[in-house]
Design an enzyme around this catalytic site. Structure first.
Site, mmCIF file in Angstrom:
data_model
loop_
_atom_site.group_PDB
_atom_site.id
_atom_site.type_symbol
_atom_site.label_atom_id
_atom_site.label_comp_id
_atom_site.label_asym_id
_atom_site.label_seq_id
_atom_site.Cartn_x
_atom_site.Cartn_y
_atom_site.Cartn_z
ATOM 1 N N ASN A 131 -10.239 8.782 15.977
ATOM 2 C CA ASN A 131 -9.410 8.049 16.809
ATOM 3 C C ASN A 131 -7.996 8.056 16.816
ATOM 4 O O ASN A 131 -7.163 7.815 17.757
ATOM 5 C CB ASN A 131 -9.475 6.564 16.831
ATOM 6 N N TRP A 132 -7.426 8.766 15.722
ATOM 7 C CA TRP A 132 -5.973 8.914 15.542
ATOM 8 C C TRP A 132 -5.360 10.006 14.851
ATOM 9 O O TRP A 132 -4.482 10.606 14.926
ATOM 10 C CB TRP A 132 -5.373 7.620 14.823
ATOM 11 N N GLY A 151 -2.959 13.199 17.824
ATOM 12 C CA GLY A 151 -2.919 11.827 18.131
ATOM 13 C C GLY A 151 -4.491 11.225 18.536
ATOM 14 O O GLY A 151 -4.530 10.285 19.529
ATOM 15 N N GLU A 165 0.770 -1.137 -0.045
ATOM 16 C CA GLU A 165 -0.034 0.063 -0.019
ATOM 17 C C GLU A 165 0.805 1.299 0.144
ATOM 18 O O GLU A 165 1.766 1.359 0.857
ATOM 19 C CB GLU A 165 -0.692 -0.014 1.326
ATOM 20 N N GLU A 206 -2.523 10.624 3.048
ATOM 21 C CA GLU A 206 -3.593 10.842 3.848
ATOM 22 C C GLU A 206 -3.651 12.123 4.358
ATOM 23 O O GLU A 206 -2.584 12.585 5.207
ATOM 24 C CB GLU A 206 -3.470 9.990 5.195
ATOM 25 N N GLN A 215 0.246 13.153 5.575
ATOM 26 C CA GLN A 215 0.913 11.813 5.983
ATOM 27 C C GLN A 215 1.229 11.039 4.659
ATOM 28 O O GLN A 215 0.243 10.743 3.951
ATOM 29 C CB GLN A 215 0.400 11.298 7.147
ATOM 30 N N ASP A 246 0.276 5.559 0.440
ATOM 31 C CA ASP A 246 -0.623 6.090 0.900
ATOM 32 C C ASP A 246 -0.301 7.782 1.062
ATOM 33 O O ASP A 246 0.784 8.043 1.474
ATOM 34 C CB ASP A 246 -1.119 6.162 2.511
ATOM 35 N N GLY A 288 3.825 1.208 9.191
ATOM 36 C CA GLY A 288 4.770 1.720 10.119
ATOM 37 C C GLY A 288 5.828 2.719 9.574
ATOM 38 O O GLY A 288 6.728 2.962 10.298
ATOM 39 N N ARG A 289 5.527 3.072 8.367
ATOM 40 C CA ARG A 289 6.579 4.039 7.752
ATOM 41 C C ARG A 289 6.218 5.529 7.430
ATOM 42 O O ARG A 289 6.411 5.813 6.422
ATOM 43 C CB ARG A 289 7.017 3.532 6.651
ATOM 44 N N GLU A 290 5.516 5.942 8.385
ATOM 45 C CA GLU A 290 4.870 7.276 8.514
ATOM 46 C C GLU A 290 5.802 8.328 8.229
ATOM 47 O O GLU A 290 6.805 8.299 8.962
ATOM 48 C CB GLU A 290 4.057 7.530 9.661
#
Ligand code: NAG
Ligand code: NAG
Ligand code: NAG
Length: 285
Positions: free
Chosen positions: A195-196, A200, A103, A107, A120, A105, A130-132
């Site tokens: 939620n995120w 945060g 994927e 965002e 993001q 992204d 986990g590579r934001e």
């Protein structure tokens, strides 16, 4: 809009333009040619050359390409929800189906009125994300359409904002770094990420501002059709985005990219030592 005028604009106008000798690529591709609505159909307004996704307290909405791709230079013009959009996420991404997915992204993380949006990006390979990375945009993405692009060939993945590279992910598969191997579908959506997404997850959606609206244009696709795994044909240099000039950035783009890294990056997983005490390998290259 009066439906006759609408038909004229959509069906006839491109031909009028053509007959004046303007090059063919300016012909407008309509949404239905390459895309379909995938959820929240009653929250989508399809005007052919423009789509509006909306979200209220009953649903968000989304669309996707009709086919999957194994390489390409993907683009979409997007205008994200204005005013108070805290907790609202507008996403434009490529994603494979099934387990251990790949994927790529974009965002847009909505924010309280007056505060700027974060953009993001993330890269998932073989089910691992986990590579934001996050940047602060240098313009107001709610005020107008801006173009967001993803180059994907066998050498690199590059995320662009209005032709400026904001992130590069190299194919370092030879040293064990994940790289997409599956065909991906183009997706876009407007959804509840309270939620995120904002502070945060501490700042929730204020439904007083609903319905939230995101607009999309530019439904032509420069991509290589593929089934489940990447079709070998998709890596051939018959496709311009696989050409050597797209294996790395040219010096102008490289400078623009360095400038973004210095001025606009607000979060980078590569530098998050609390989360990753040992730097992920791709961060060292
Ligand atoms: C959703 O929004 C509508 C219109 O603002 C409101 O009438 C309704 O009570 C809301 N529903 C919920 C579950 O909050
Ligand atoms: C939502 O926005 C309205 C209008 O600005 C405001 O009056 C209200 O306090 C906000 N609600 C929350 C929970 O912040
Ligand atoms: C590849 O790019 C070069 C210049 O960078 C150009 O001369 C050549 O025609 C391109 N080939 C294809 C197949 O697009």
């Amino acid at each position: 809009m009066n439906s006759l005028i609408f038909i004229f604009l959509v069906v006839l106008a491109p031909h009028v333009v053509l007959s004046r000798g303007i090059k063919r690529s300016e012909e407008i591709t309509l949404f239905d040619q390459n895309y379909k609505v995938t959820w929240g159909a009653n929250h989508v307004i399809n005007q052919g050359k423009e789509i509006q996704l909306t979200m209220d307290n009953s649903s968000g909405s989304g669309f996707a390409s009709k086919i999957n791709y194994g390489s390409g230079f993907f683009h979409m013009k997007i205008k994200v929800p204005g005013r108070n959009s805290a907790g609202v996420v507008t996403a434009y991404y490529l994603m494979s189906e099934g387990n251990n997915h790949d994927e790529l992204d974009f965002e847009f993380l909505g924010n309280s009125e007056g505060k700027s949006y974060s953009l993001q990006t993330n890269v998932w390979t073989n089910g691992e994300g986990g590579r934001e990375q996050r940047i602060q945009l240098w313009f107001d993405p709610t005020s107008n359409f801006y173009e967001y692009k993803i180059l994907w060939n066998q050498h690199q993945i590059v995320f662009y904002v209005d032709n400026i590279p904001i992130r590069i992910y190299k194919n370092n598969n030879n040293i064990g770094v994940g790289y997409p191997t599956k065909a991906m579908q183009i997706q876009a959506s407007l959804w509840n990420g309270e939620n995120w997404a904002t502070d945060g997850g501490q700042t929730k959606i204020n439904w007083t501002y609903a319905p939230f609206k995101a607009n999309f244009q530019g439904f032509d696709v420069s991509g290589c059709e593929s089934q489940t795994l990447i079709d070998p044909n998709c890596v051939s240099d018959h496709f311009w985005w696989n050409n050597k000039s797209f294996w790395q950035l040219d010096s102008t783009s490289q400078k623009q990219y360095e400038n973004v890294k210095i001025k606009y990056v607000t979060y980078d997983y590569c530098k998050d030592r609390e989360r990753y005490p040992t730097s992920p390998i791709e961060c060292l290259h």
